[in-house]
Scaffold this motif. Structure first.
Motif, PDB file in Angstrom:
ATOM      1  N   SER A 112       0.842  -1.197   0.000  1.00  0.00           N
ATOM      2  CA  SER A 112       0.000   0.000   0.000  1.00  0.00           C
ATOM      3  C   SER A 112       0.881   1.251   0.000  1.00  0.00           C
ATOM      4  O   SER A 112       2.090   1.186   0.230  1.00  0.00           O
ATOM      5  N   VAL A 113       0.250   2.387  -0.233  1.00  0.00           N
ATOM      6  CA  VAL A 113       0.976   3.659  -0.275  1.00  0.00           C
ATOM      7  C   VAL A 113       1.641   3.930   1.069  1.00  0.00           C
ATOM      8  O   VAL A 113       2.810   4.339   1.126  1.00  0.00           O
ATOM      9  N   SER A 114       0.920   3.687   2.152  1.00  0.00           N
ATOM     10  CA  SER A 114       1.495   3.944   3.480  1.00  0.00           C
ATOM     11  C   SER A 114       2.650   2.984   3.781  1.00  0.00           C
ATOM     12  O   SER A 114       3.633   3.372   4.411  1.00  0.00           O
ATOM     13  N   THR A 115       2.563   1.748   3.303  1.00  0.00           N
ATOM     14  CA  THR A 115       3.649   0.787   3.508  1.00  0.00           C
ATOM     15  C   THR A 115       4.868   1.200   2.707  1.00  0.00           C
ATOM     16  O   THR A 115       6.000   1.098   3.185  1.00  0.00           O
ATOM     17  N   ILE A 116       4.644   1.662   1.480  1.00  0.00           N
ATOM     18  CA  ILE A 116       5.766   2.141   0.657  1.00  0.00           C
ATOM     19  C   ILE A 116       6.447   3.315   1.354  1.00  0.00           C
ATOM     20  O   ILE A 116       7.676   3.377   1.436  1.00  0.00           O
ATOM     21  N   ALA A 117       5.651   4.237   1.887  1.00  0.00           N
ATOM     22  CA  ALA A 117       6.222   5.375   2.603  1.00  0.00           C
ATOM     23  C   ALA A 117       7.018   4.913   3.817  1.00  0.00           C
ATOM     24  O   ALA A 117       8.115   5.421   4.090  1.00  0.00           O
ATOM     25  N   ARG A 118       6.486   3.940   4.534  1.00  0.00           N
ATOM     26  CA  ARG A 118       7.184   3.414   5.719  1.00  0.00           C
ATOM     27  C   ARG A 118       8.498   2.750   5.338  1.00  0.00           C
ATOM     28  O   ARG A 118       9.531   2.946   5.986  1.00  0.00           O
TER      29      ARG A 118
END
Length: 151
Positions: A112-118
Motif C-alpha cells: 500500500s501507499v502507506s507501507t511504501i512510505a514506511r
C-alpha cells in the motif's frame, strides 16, 4: 480500549447461581460488579464451552499480522523511485505504487501507499520535510509591564 475483566470477577460470574432462591437477579448482580449483562452471559457461555479457559481473557493480538517485506521489495521500491526521479516525474509513494503496478515490477500483493512510505523512510530515502512549524519556534508575546493609564 476495553480492559479485560480480572480472573477474580470472572470466577464470581461463573460461581453465580441465578436459580438459588436467595440470589439477586442477574441485572442486580451485574450492577454490583459493574459489568454488562452481555459480558456476564458471554463469560458464562465461554465457561460452558471451554471450562477453565474462561477465567483468562483471550488474546487481543490482531487476527492478521502486519505484512513483512524483505530487502528485495525495498530494492525494487528504491529503483522505481530513482527511475521516476531521473525522468523528472513525481517520486512519492503514490507515484511509486502506480509505477510498480503498471510495470509489474512486483508480484501481487503490491504494498500500500502507506507501507511504501514506511519502507522508504526506514531505508533513509526520504528527505525530512515537515509540514508544520515546530512549537519550539513560537515566541510568546508578553509585555514587560501592565499598561497604566496616566490620564
Amino acid at each position: 480500549m476495553v480492559t479485560p475483566l480480572s480472573p477474580a470477577v470472572r470466577r464470581k460470574i461463573i460461581a453465580f447461581d441465578p436459580a438459588d432462591p436467595d440470589a439477586v437477579t442477574v441485572s442486580e448482580f451485574c450492577k454490583t460488579l459493574k459489568i454488562s449483562r452481555r459480558s456476564f452471559y458471554t463469560i458464562r457461555t465461554r465457561y460452558a464451552e471451554e471450562s477453565q479457559a474462561a477465567l483468562h481473557p483471550r488474546s487481543s493480538a490482531p487476527h492478521t499480522t502486519q505484512r513483512v517485506y524483505d530487502e528485495s521489495v525495498t530494492r525494487v521500491l528504491l529503483a522505481a523511485r530513482a527511475d521516476l526521479k531521473s525522468r523528472g516525474w513525481d517520486y512519492g509513494p503514490m507515484s511509486i505504487r502506480f509505477e510498480i503496478a503498471i510495470e509489474q515490477l512486483l508480484d501481487p500483493p503490491i504494498p500500500s501507499v502507506s507501507t511504501i512510505a514506511r519502507l522508504l523512510r526506514a531505508a533513509g530515502a526520504v528527505e525530512a520535510n515537515p509540514k508544520k512549524r515546530p512549537k519550539s519556534s513560537y515566541v510568546r508575546f508578553q509585555r514587560d509591564q501592565v499598561r497604566s493609564s496616566t490620564f
